[in-house]
Write an enzyme that holds these catalytic residues in place. Structure first.
Site: not given
Ligand SMILES: NC(=O)c1ccc[n+]([C@@H]2O[C@H](COP(=O)([O-])OP(=O)(O)OC[C@H]3O[C@@H](n4cnc5c(N)ncnc54)[C@H](OP(=O)(O)O)[C@@H]3O)[C@@H](O)[C@H]2O)c1
Length: 293
Positions: A73, A109, A135, A137, A139, A229
């Site tokens: 992305k 998004d 979070g 990241g 999202a 989800y």
């Molecule tokens: N519903 C939708 O359409 C949609 C769209 C986009 C994303 N999402 C979901 O959003 C989530 C995040 O996606 P992303 O792309 O942002 O991922 P990402 O860039 O990898 O970021 C992950 C984030 O989660 C934190 N994290 C991971 N494991 C954790 C835990 N056990 N306890 C607390 N914090 C934790 C990480 O913290 P650190 O910085 O400490 O590593 C980081 O801030 C995913 O579950 C994804 O499936 C859903």
């Protein structure tokens, strides 16, 4: 700009790694059928090193564009000819639109999240009201954009790694009031909306992004929106509901971001219900875990 010739088969793609279990072909396939258009949508595994050539291929005639998911992305941005305001501000593109050999980057998004929050009964927020984002990241970037630019809220970013929350807050400060915080420093009692944008719970249903004690401090009527989800009810949602709070999972956001991408490619306005119904079977079957949007 020429409108795509929708009488002939037009192609759209997902570029991601992994891509095999994506739910997007199911949603967009249903949308093409509903709209009566002869389009195709194909999920392709594109490793990082192959992204530039895959994106260049989108300039071919008969291609509507593509969705990008992890890990592309942000990396796709310099490969495009133009960006929407939202894509530029979020710093990420999940939808590329092809017209006449030109590639335009959009982020659906963020508006997808906003639409899902409204569907979930988002309470009316006054300017400067706190919104907590869990979070830091990709999202969380979309959530910060929605909180600051759409809601004019004050965003509190809480992340396992506080330094990443601080970096995100610093980057988004030009868009509004935002700060990184440890859980104990958040004004929970005044917070009508908590968005879980962390991946906690994604691969372990019993995992929560932080200790649940904060839920008891939220005001009555607060919404806890979990972007995860699968499972359909995460631990965070279960604990929120047990306290009488409103809680929803990320299926609505997934469906809305797909709907907005489909409209951007084809001009067709397909109801979000078509996308949700396409997800329904999978979501209910328990096989969505860890999937790429
Ligand atoms: N519903 C939708 O359409 C949609 C769209 C986009 C994303 N999402 C979901 O959003 C989530 C995040 O996606 P992303 O792309 O942002 O991922 P990402 O860039 O990898 O970021 C992950 C984030 O989660 C934190 N994290 C991971 N494991 C954790 C835990 N056990 N306890 C607390 N914090 C934790 C990480 O913290 P650190 O910085 O400490 O590593 C980081 O801030 C995913 O579950 C994804 O499936 C859903």
């Amino acid at each position: 700009m020429t409108v795509p010739d929708l009488a002939t088969t037009q192609r759209a793609f997902l570029f991601a790694d992994p891509a095999a279990h994506s739910l997007s072909p199911r949603m967009h396939g249903a949308a093409f059928t509903h709209a009566g258009l002869p389009g195709t949508y194909e999920a392709r595994r594109v490793p990082t090193g192959a992204l530039a050539s895959a994106v260049a291929g989108l300039r071919a005639p008969g291609v509507l564009g593509a969705n990008l998911s992890l890990p592309h992305k942000e990396a796709v941005v310099p490969l495009l000819d133009s960006l929407s305001d939202a894509a530029r501000a979020v710093g990420a593109v999940n939808t590329v639109i092809h017209r006449d050999g030109q590639l335009h980057g959009e982020n659906t998004d963020a508006p997808g999240l906003l639409a899902a929050l409204r569907d979930a009964g988002l309470p009316d927020l006054g300017p400067g009201e706190p919104v907590v984002i869990l979070g830091a990241g990709g999202a969380a970037r979309a959530a910060a954009f929605v909180a600051l630019r759409d809601m004019r809220a004050r965003a509190w970013i809480v992340n396992r790694t506080l330094d990443r929350a601080r970096a995100l807050a610093a980057e988004f400060r030009p868009h509004g009031e935002v700060q990184a915080a440890a859980p104990d420093d958040v004004p929970w009692a005044d917070t009508p909306l908590v968005i879980n944008a962390s991946s906690a719970g994604l691969n372990d249903p019993e995992q929560a992004p932080l200790d649940a004690s904060f839920l008891a401090r939220l005001p009555a009527g607060a919404l806890v929106y979990d972007m995860v989800y699968k499972p359909a009810e995460t631990r965070l949602m279960r604990e929120a509901r047990a306290l009488g709070l409103n809680a929803e999972n990320g299926l609505g956001m997934l469906a809305h971001q797909a709907r907005l991408a489909f409209t951007a490619w084809t001009g067709a306005d397909v109801p979000v219900r078509v996308f949700l119904d396409a997800l329904g079977e999978e979501a209910g079957s328990g096989s969505v875990a860890g999937r790429t949007p």
